[in-house]
Design an enzyme around this catalytic site. Structure first.
Site, PDB file in Angstrom:
ATOM      1  N   ASP A  34     -30.316   2.583  13.609  1.00  0.00           N
ATOM      2  CA  ASP A  34     -29.825   1.955  12.385  1.00  0.00           C
ATOM      3  C   ASP A  34     -30.904   1.116  11.731  1.00  0.00           C
ATOM      4  OD1 ASP A  34     -27.390   3.115  12.773  1.00  0.00           O
ATOM      5  OD2 ASP A  34     -26.394   1.324  13.551  1.00  0.00           O
ATOM      6  N   PHE A  37     -33.444   3.351  10.042  1.00  0.00           N
ATOM      7  CA  PHE A  37     -32.818   3.942   8.859  1.00  0.00           C
ATOM      8  C   PHE A  37     -32.820   2.930   7.712  1.00  0.00           C
ATOM      9  CE2 PHE A  37     -29.275   4.866   6.071  1.00  0.00           C
ATOM     10  CZ  PHE A  37     -29.341   6.246   5.907  1.00  0.00           C
ATOM     11  N   GLU A 113      -2.601  25.679   3.419  1.00  0.00           N
ATOM     12  CA  GLU A 113      -3.354  24.420   3.428  1.00  0.00           C
ATOM     13  C   GLU A 113      -2.394  23.268   3.158  1.00  0.00           C
ATOM     14  OE1 GLU A 113      -7.402  26.195   1.311  1.00  0.00           O
ATOM     15  OE2 GLU A 113      -5.863  25.171   0.109  1.00  0.00           O
ATOM     16  N   LYS A 115      -1.211  19.990   1.278  1.00  0.00           N
ATOM     17  CA  LYS A 115      -1.361  19.467  -0.089  1.00  0.00           C
ATOM     18  C   LYS A 115      -1.505  17.946   0.011  1.00  0.00           C
ATOM     19  CE  LYS A 115       0.793  19.793  -4.650  1.00  0.00           C
ATOM     20  NZ  LYS A 115       0.769  18.352  -4.950  1.00  0.00           N
ATOM     21  N   ASP A 117      -2.256  14.021  -0.952  1.00  0.00           N
ATOM     22  CA  ASP A 117      -1.799  13.160  -2.040  1.00  0.00           C
ATOM     23  C   ASP A 117      -2.967  12.324  -2.551  1.00  0.00           C
ATOM     24  OD1 ASP A 117      -0.029  12.130  -3.812  1.00  0.00           O
ATOM     25  OD2 ASP A 117       0.876  10.694  -2.432  1.00  0.00           O
ATOM     26  N   GLU A 173      -9.992  17.056  -3.259  1.00  0.00           N
ATOM     27  CA  GLU A 173      -8.989  16.013  -3.443  1.00  0.00           C
ATOM     28  C   GLU A 173      -9.572  14.699  -2.942  1.00  0.00           C
ATOM     29  OE1 GLU A 173      -4.839  15.463  -4.747  1.00  0.00           O
ATOM     30  OE2 GLU A 173      -6.250  17.127  -4.852  1.00  0.00           O
ATOM     31  N   TYR A 226     -11.770  24.418  -2.440  1.00  0.00           N
ATOM     32  CA  TYR A 226     -11.933  25.623  -3.259  1.00  0.00           C
ATOM     33  C   TYR A 226     -13.380  25.759  -3.700  1.00  0.00           C
ATOM     34  CZ  TYR A 226     -10.139  29.298  -6.411  1.00  0.00           C
ATOM     35  OH  TYR A 226      -9.863  30.496  -7.020  1.00  0.00           O
ATOM     36  N   LYS A 312       6.780  21.809  -1.638  1.00  0.00           N
ATOM     37  CA  LYS A 312       6.919  20.362  -1.493  1.00  0.00           C
ATOM     38  C   LYS A 312       7.937  20.041  -0.401  1.00  0.00           C
ATOM     39  CE  LYS A 312       4.399  18.536  -4.891  1.00  0.00           C
ATOM     40  NZ  LYS A 312       5.033  17.609  -5.817  1.00  0.00           N
ATOM     41  N   CYS A 406      12.256 -21.174  -8.817  1.00  0.00           N
ATOM     42  CA  CYS A 406      11.808 -20.784  -7.473  1.00  0.00           C
ATOM     43  C   CYS A 406      12.965 -20.869  -6.487  1.00  0.00           C
ATOM     44  CB  CYS A 406      10.668 -21.696  -7.034  1.00  0.00           C
ATOM     45  SG  CYS A 406      10.123 -21.389  -5.336  1.00  0.00           S
ATOM     46  N   CYS A 409      12.038 -23.948  -3.978  1.00  0.00           N
ATOM     47  CA  CYS A 409      11.893 -25.363  -4.369  1.00  0.00           C
ATOM     48  C   CYS A 409      12.508 -25.685  -5.720  1.00  0.00           C
ATOM     49  CB  CYS A 409      10.424 -25.768  -4.353  1.00  0.00           C
ATOM     50  SG  CYS A 409       9.437 -24.981  -5.650  1.00  0.00           S
ATOM     51  N   CYS A 424       5.646 -19.353  -8.777  1.00  0.00           N
ATOM     52  CA  CYS A 424       6.075 -20.741  -8.672  1.00  0.00           C
ATOM     53  C   CYS A 424       4.821 -21.611  -8.766  1.00  0.00           C
ATOM     54  CB  CYS A 424       6.795 -20.989  -7.349  1.00  0.00           C
ATOM     55  SG  CYS A 424       7.100 -22.750  -7.027  1.00  0.00           S
ATOM     56  N   CYS A 430       5.901 -26.503  -2.510  1.00  0.00           N
ATOM     57  CA  CYS A 430       6.824 -25.393  -2.241  1.00  0.00           C
ATOM     58  C   CYS A 430       6.661 -24.948  -0.782  1.00  0.00           C
ATOM     59  CB  CYS A 430       6.501 -24.240  -3.194  1.00  0.00           C
ATOM     60  SG  CYS A 430       7.612 -22.831  -3.029  1.00  0.00           S
TER      61      CYS A 430
END
Length: 686
Positions: A34, A37, A113, A115, A117, A173, A226, A312, A406, A409, A424, A430
């Site tokens: 490290d 590097f 594959e 899917k 999110d 993705e 892809y 889905k 609130c 309080c 608040c 508080c």
């Protein structure tokens, strides 16, 4: 170094560091330490700053960002990014297979594959180097976010291997892993900012940030799914995925070639539950015909390919009555509504509560008292309210009204312009805000009082022993021994007893005593000043050196510190304008808490800078800022925090703040470079 030598060395370092990155991230092999590097990377960074005309598009220095983009250029896709048709039942998948078999009179395979999110991204490579990254947009054109995409470490800046086309495009993705998302929200909570709703929104928002340095900090990731190009030699989608993996792209290993629709169904059933063990969100699968020849034969509709479809998964959902809405007050005063529900089993856990986020969300869902709410767990770990079952609404039921005062309080709530939350403002009296500040103070990243915790703080507060973090340092054994309380977890209903026995008390007091040695930057974070997270606290501590300098600084002087903008500076100024906060700081000082940076013993080198004052701004090639400060002091000079008419020199590096430069020029302060400074102290760049 001549320009020719610099260009040659920059090319050599770029190639070498990219190779080491490839071996580390793709092959899990470290061919270099490290330290070595970092030495190479630092040399490359310095050379690129000195000779910016030779910076390569695949330079590894681009991983940390640094580009500011005010507007993202709109770019037309060479290949349209079409959407897929969606299906929500296994029958629809079987119908899709039947349609394909009617049109194709020979055997074929599918590829299944997951899917993911996230956010779709198109990446174009020319001569093996990443040229452009474009969002999906409307499918015909999207935004050029190349500078931001370069910070994502799983996206190769340069491709290594055989048979690389002169130009090709990949689709992927971009996502934010669950772990990173949770860390990001924890950091936002620490500094009093609104939490992000989900990883997809967080990833999407991150890709559109104007500062690529901030994008790099968000640790986005990317799966490629892809490959596109002219005259590519691959016969099937799965072959192209194998080749992308060989070239160093990150392809999810979860895809599978399926010869029959039964194998497709097995894949769907397997990931219906197994997907919850993945480090990122996924809400379905994508089914593609494997052979490119068959894909071409099937063709496209106006909106989507005929040879692919998305399935889905049904969100894990339930409907349950709303028993009440309670309102939680956080450390910074933000009031969060929580739906208290009739217990319902969902995804293997009993759900009794779900966040309603803010007043806007209650109004959007149009929640009435006694409504039956739809609760879902998709990729989300935390259940969310998605709607109301209007068929079960009681006639005449009143809409849920967000409180105007609130709940803890009774102080009138306020709303900060541009924010959805109500706050608040009674931060010093508080109760939940007080407890929240103490819990923030003791956390691991702050004072690290590992023997205390939320339940113990609640007990200490309820017994009147602590009203601020400073009170922790006044606690004694006799005060603590024998205290106990029964605490019920509102989410699980679990009941537990907090009891202070001999060993517990001894551990608590030892932990409190040890915290007095915590460095100043962590103490500054522990104070809980809004918008001052761990990173900002470290910058402030390094720049000002002690709490008194920060307390005495004006908003303008605070803004001269690295990465401190107007919002942060004004928040700090407000904090120190409150007399009780000043008293709180004094109490911490008297307790022995570190309120200044540890002084380093400096060896005097010369008197070359005697009587001269300096302000440092920007990034430097040969020194980091702390070393540069030490260098000035070691040669008899003085380092100031702000530009004024009495200042002798503004030492200017790369990316320095424009306000400092403008003020120095207006006041006639001499502006010098790093090389000028080295000449003043009689040194040469090494």
């Amino acid at each position: 170094m001549t320009e020719s030598q610099a260009q040659s060395r920059i090319n050599e370092l770029t190639e070498k560091i990219n190779y080491y990155n490839y071996r580390y991230y793709q092959d899990s092999i470290s061919e270099i330490s490290d330290y070595d590097f970092d030495v190479l990377l630092e040399e490359l960074t310095g050379l690129e700053k000195q000779f910016p005309q030779f910076l390569q598009p695949d330079s590894p220095t681009q991983r940390v960002g640094g580009t500011i983009t005010k507007n993202f250029a709109s770019v037309k896709h060479k290949y349209p990014m079409l959407s897929l048709g969606n299906s929500y039942s296994e029958e629809e998948i079987k119908d899709f297979d039947t349609r394909i078999r009617r049109l194709i009179d020979h055997e074929f395979e599918y590829v299944c594959e997951l899917k993911f999110d996230g956010v779709a991204l198109s990446l174009t490579y020319k001569n093996g180097v990443l040229e452009r990254a474009v969002t999906r947009g409307d499918g015909v054109q999207g935004d050029d976010i190349t500078a931001n995409a370069r910070t994502i470490r799983s996206i190769p800046l340069k491709i290594y291997g055989d048979n690389i086309p002169a130009e090709f495009e990949v689709r992927g993705e971009v996502f934010m892993p669950w772990k990173v998302f949770e860390q990001l929200n924890q950091m936002r909570e620490d500094i009093g900012e609104a939490l992000m709703a989900n990883p997809r929104n967080a990833a999407s928002g991150t890709l559109k940030l104007q500062d690529s340095t901030e994008v790099a900090k968000r640790q986005l990731d990317c799966y490629i799914y892809y490959l596109l190009g002219e005259n590519l030699p691959y016969q099937t989608h799965s072959q192209s995925m194998e080749q992308l993996t060989k070239w160093g792209f990150q392809v999810s290993p979860t895809y599978r070639v399926c010869k029959t629709i039964e194998e497709v169904m097995d894949y769907i059933h397997y990931w219906d539950t197994e997907r919850f063990n993945l480090p990122l969100g996924t809400d379905g699968i994508v089914l593609k015909v494997n052979a490119f020849e068959v894909q071409q034969e099937l063709g496209f509709t106006a909106k989507s390919p005929r040879w692919a479809i998305a399935y889905k998964y049904k969100a894990l959902a339930a409907a349950t009555p709303l028993e009440s809405v309670s309102y939680q007050v956080g450390r910074t005063g933000a009031v969060t509504p929580v739906a208290n529900l009739k217990a319902v089993l969902l995804a293997g856990t009993t759900v009794r509560r779900a966040s309603l986020h803010n007043a806007n969300e209650i109004a959007r869902l149009d929640i009435h008292e006694g409504d039956t709410l739809f609760i879902e767990k998709g990729g989300e770990i935390i259940p969310k309210v998605t709607g109301v079952d209007l068929t079960k609404r009681n006639e005449g039921s009143a809409p849920v009204q967000f409180p105007t005062t609130c709940p803890a309080c009774n102080t009138a709530l306020v709303r900060i312009p541009g924010e959805a939350a109500y706050y608040c403002p009674n931060e010093l009296e508080c109760p939940p805000q007080i407890r929240g500040r103490i819990e923030h103070f003791i956390q691991r990243k702050a004072m690290n009082m590992d023997s205390l915790g939320e339940g113990k703080i609640e007990l200490l507060y309820d017994k009147g022993l602590v009203h601020s973090p400073a009170d922790l340092y006044k606690l004694s054994y006799n005060q603590l021994f024998g205290l106990e309380k029964v605490i019920t977890n509102p989410d699980t209903g679990e009941v537990r007893r907090v009891s202070f026995k001999q060993k517990t008390v001894e551990n608590m007091l030892t932990s409190i005593e040890k915290s007095k040695a915590v460095p100043f930057d962590r103490v500054l974070f522990a104070l809980g000043i809004r918008y001052v997270g761990a990173t900002v606290a470290a910058k402030l501590a390094a720049y000002f050196g002690n709490i008194d300098a920060i307390y005495q600084a004006t908003v303008e002087q605070l803004m001269q510190a690295p990465e401190i903008g107007g919002k942060i500076a004004e928040s700090i100024a407000r904090f120190f304008a409150e007399p009780r906060n000043v008293e709180y700081i004094q109490q911490l000082k008297e307790a022995g808490v570190q309120m200044q940076m540890e002084m380093r013993e400096l060896v005097m080198e010369s008197n070359a800078l005697e009587g001269k004052s300096f302000v440092i701004s920007g990034v430097f090639v040969h020194f980091d800022r702390d070393v540069l400060k030490d260098k000035i002091i070691a040669n008899g000079g003085k380092v100031l925090s702000g530009v004024s008419g009495k200042l002798d020199y503004l030492l200017a590096g790369e990316n320095m703040g424009p306000s400092k430069l403008e003020k120095a020029e207006k006041l006639g302060v001499k502006i010098i470079s790093e090389q000028d400074f080295l000449t003043m102290i009689g040194e040469t760049a090494g």
